[in-house]
Design an enzyme around this catalytic site. Sequence first.
Site, PDB file in Angstrom:
ATOM      1  N   TYR A  90     -22.092 -45.266   4.688  1.00  0.00           N
ATOM      2  CA  TYR A  90     -20.721 -45.774   5.100  1.00  0.00           C
ATOM      3  C   TYR A  90     -20.689 -47.100   5.717  1.00  0.00           C
ATOM      4  O   TYR A  90     -19.946 -47.808   5.503  1.00  0.00           O
ATOM      5  CB  TYR A  90     -19.961 -44.803   5.821  1.00  0.00           C
ATOM      6  CG  TYR A  90     -19.359 -43.472   5.045  1.00  0.00           C
ATOM      7  CD1 TYR A  90     -18.401 -43.602   4.183  1.00  0.00           C
ATOM      8  CD2 TYR A  90     -20.228 -42.194   5.075  1.00  0.00           C
ATOM      9  CE1 TYR A  90     -18.136 -42.444   3.459  1.00  0.00           C
ATOM     10  CE2 TYR A  90     -20.246 -41.096   4.254  1.00  0.00           C
ATOM     11  CZ  TYR A  90     -18.983 -41.213   3.591  1.00  0.00           C
ATOM     12  OH  TYR A  90     -18.789 -40.006   2.858  1.00  0.00           O
TER      13      TYR A  90
ATOM     14  N   CYS B 223     -16.299 -34.650   0.687  1.00  0.00           N
ATOM     15  CA  CYS B 223     -16.783 -35.136   2.248  1.00  0.00           C
ATOM     16  C   CYS B 223     -18.130 -34.421   2.565  1.00  0.00           C
ATOM     17  O   CYS B 223     -18.269 -33.049   2.180  1.00  0.00           O
ATOM     18  CB  CYS B 223     -15.549 -34.554   2.997  1.00  0.00           C
ATOM     19  SG  CYS B 223     -15.985 -34.909   4.766  1.00  0.00           S
TER      20      CYS B 223
END
Length: 317
Positions: free
Chosen positions: A185, A54
């Site tokens: 994203y 992440c």
Amino acid sequence: MMTTATASNIATSEIAQDGAFVRQQNRFTTPFGDKPGELPVEKDRYRLLWAPICPWAHRAVIVRKLLGLEDVISLGTVHPVRTARGWAFSLDEGGVDPVLGIHYLPEIYARSDANYTGRATVPAVVDVKKGVVVNNDYFKLTNYFKMAFKPFHKPGAPDLYPEDLRTQIDALNDVIFHDINNGVYKAGFAQSQSAYETAWDTLFNRLDILEQRLATQRYLFGNRITDSDIRLYVTLARFDVSYYSVFRTNRNRVIDFPHLWGYARDLYQTLGFGDTTDFHAIKQGYQLGDFNANPYQILAKGPDVSLWHFPHQRAAL
């Protein structure tokens, strides 16, 4: 993560009518500080939960190390491949976080707010005394580490958020987030061609601008590392090994940008950056985390990450 998520666990509420990805809001946003209602700043009070895949969690870990907060805020690590039950502490003995006693991240979210229905994300800061999540505000978390936790910084810790540059840093951080950090994203999770192409164009237009900015200066704000560099680095470190193929952000690799590539290697070779970057975990998380997209669970062999150790020749700037 998720705040970093795979396409298979993105909620329908995170997809707009035009097919664009709209990231969920953070649930726990109480700031750290010494004012009434703020989270008290104490040594050994908090545990930072993260996943090496992440980028949002990674930048908190980088700042934690740069500022010398390892002995102040403990660290819990989940497996890089998110399960159907959420992030799992399967790297720990018995598959249980040794401090919190939980198998899966959603357990601590449910304990913190029984009505929470969103994704259980990292980074998440847990109040160990109370056993609940108190902050998962990935956008502001590094600022709290830099400012609220300043009494615990190690001697000689870098000033990553200098007062004279804060307005400029905040403005650039906002751009980096929307166009680059979250931009990959937006491209990867888009559910329409137009949303994907808009995100793709915005991402590479911004990388082109930063490529020129870094042609004449070592870091984003001259000759010192700031919070903005950390935020840009975490996306660059994941770009060629994952985003380029998995998220179809494929106009250029980072290695194809002369200045961005040298800049990324410069940071990687700086204590706190490369030693907290796990390329194998990053590849696992992005490539194996979506079973529908990769049903045979094949992990790409490349690219060659040894190139990150090549001389960057940026010091002259």
